[in-house]
Motif scaffolding. Structure first.
Motif, PDB file in Angstrom:
ATOM      1  N   UNK A 282      38.728  43.155  51.882  1.00  0.00           N
ATOM      2  CA  UNK A 282      38.761  41.979  51.017  1.00  0.00           C
ATOM      3  C   UNK A 282      37.357  41.758  50.498  1.00  0.00           C
ATOM      4  N   UNK A 283      37.242  41.190  49.299  1.00  0.00           N
ATOM      5  CA  UNK A 283      35.926  40.910  48.742  1.00  0.00           C
ATOM      6  C   UNK A 283      35.246  39.806  49.544  1.00  0.00           C
ATOM      7  N   UNK A 284      33.942  39.933  49.693  1.00  0.00           N
ATOM      8  CA  UNK A 284      33.191  38.979  50.497  1.00  0.00           C
ATOM      9  C   UNK A 284      33.183  37.588  49.875  1.00  0.00           C
ATOM     10  N   UNK A 285      33.125  37.534  48.541  1.00  0.00           N
ATOM     11  CA  UNK A 285      33.075  36.234  47.872  1.00  0.00           C
ATOM     12  C   UNK A 285      34.442  35.561  47.766  1.00  0.00           C
ATOM     13  N   UNK A 286      35.499  36.224  48.201  1.00  0.00           N
ATOM     14  CA  UNK A 286      36.827  35.621  48.214  1.00  0.00           C
ATOM     15  C   UNK A 286      37.622  35.807  46.942  1.00  0.00           C
ATOM     16  N   UNK A 287      37.011  36.351  45.896  1.00  0.00           N
ATOM     17  CA  UNK A 287      37.751  36.574  44.656  1.00  0.00           C
ATOM     18  C   UNK A 287      38.643  37.801  44.801  1.00  0.00           C
ATOM     19  N   UNK A 288      39.438  38.072  43.776  1.00  0.00           N
ATOM     20  CA  UNK A 288      40.381  39.190  43.819  1.00  0.00           C
ATOM     21  C   UNK A 288      39.842  40.379  43.039  1.00  0.00           C
ATOM     22  N   UNK A 289      40.240  41.567  43.461  1.00  0.00           N
ATOM     23  CA  UNK A 289      39.910  42.777  42.716  1.00  0.00           C
ATOM     24  C   UNK A 289      40.701  42.759  41.411  1.00  0.00           C
ATOM     25  N   UNK A 290      40.031  42.949  40.298  1.00  0.00           N
ATOM     26  CA  UNK A 290      40.639  43.012  38.969  1.00  0.00           C
ATOM     27  C   UNK A 290      41.417  41.747  38.619  1.00  0.00           C
ATOM     28  N   UNK A 291      41.208  40.684  39.344  1.00  0.00           N
ATOM     29  CA  UNK A 291      41.858  39.418  39.044  1.00  0.00           C
ATOM     30  C   UNK A 291      43.247  39.250  39.612  1.00  0.00           C
ATOM     31  N   UNK A 292      43.809  40.287  40.278  1.00  0.00           N
ATOM     32  CA  UNK A 292      45.159  40.126  40.811  1.00  0.00           C
ATOM     33  C   UNK A 292      45.412  40.808  42.147  1.00  0.00           C
TER      34      UNK A 292
END
Length: 116
Positions: A85-95
């Motif tokens: 999972x991304x460290x900043x909590x966002x999603x890969x490619x937005x989804x």
């Protein structure tokens, strides 16, 4: 006696080396830029799926991202897979919130690196 000492020292050193290569939950990794068109051991969505979703069909947006190991899976063939999972909590490619990767092969191929 000298041979026994060096043999035990060698086995201890090998054991320490193998113990350091196992991932743990919470380890931080960095996704490196790939030379080819796609990642072989990190399971990102295919480029045609990205274009169908309205995203730019390349993997440049994940280069240099810091990811965290969320789960470690070892199969019956002793392959170690990690859920990232991304460290900043966002999603890969937005989804895509998490991706699966073959840990040993992706490190060896240079797709991922441990964060120093």
């Amino acid at each position: 006696m000298k041979k026994l000492f060096f043999t035990l020292l060698f086995f201890g050193f090998c054991f320490m080396l193998s113990a350091q290569t196992e991932p743990k939950v919470g380890d931080e990794l960095v996704i490196n830029a790939q030379d080819g068109a796609s990642y072989n051991y990190i399971k990102f969505p295919k480029l045609n799926i990205l274009s169908k979703r309205g995203k730019v069909a390349n993997y440049k947006s994940v280069h240099g991202n810091t990811v965290v190991v969320d789960e470690v899976i070892t199969d019956k063939n002793n392959n170690t897979y990690v859920i990232l999972k991304k460290k900043d909590g966002s999603k890969f490619f937005g989804f895509v919130s998490e991706v699966k990767a073959n840990y040993d092969k992706s490190i060896a191929a240079g797709e991922m690196a441990t964060k120093a």
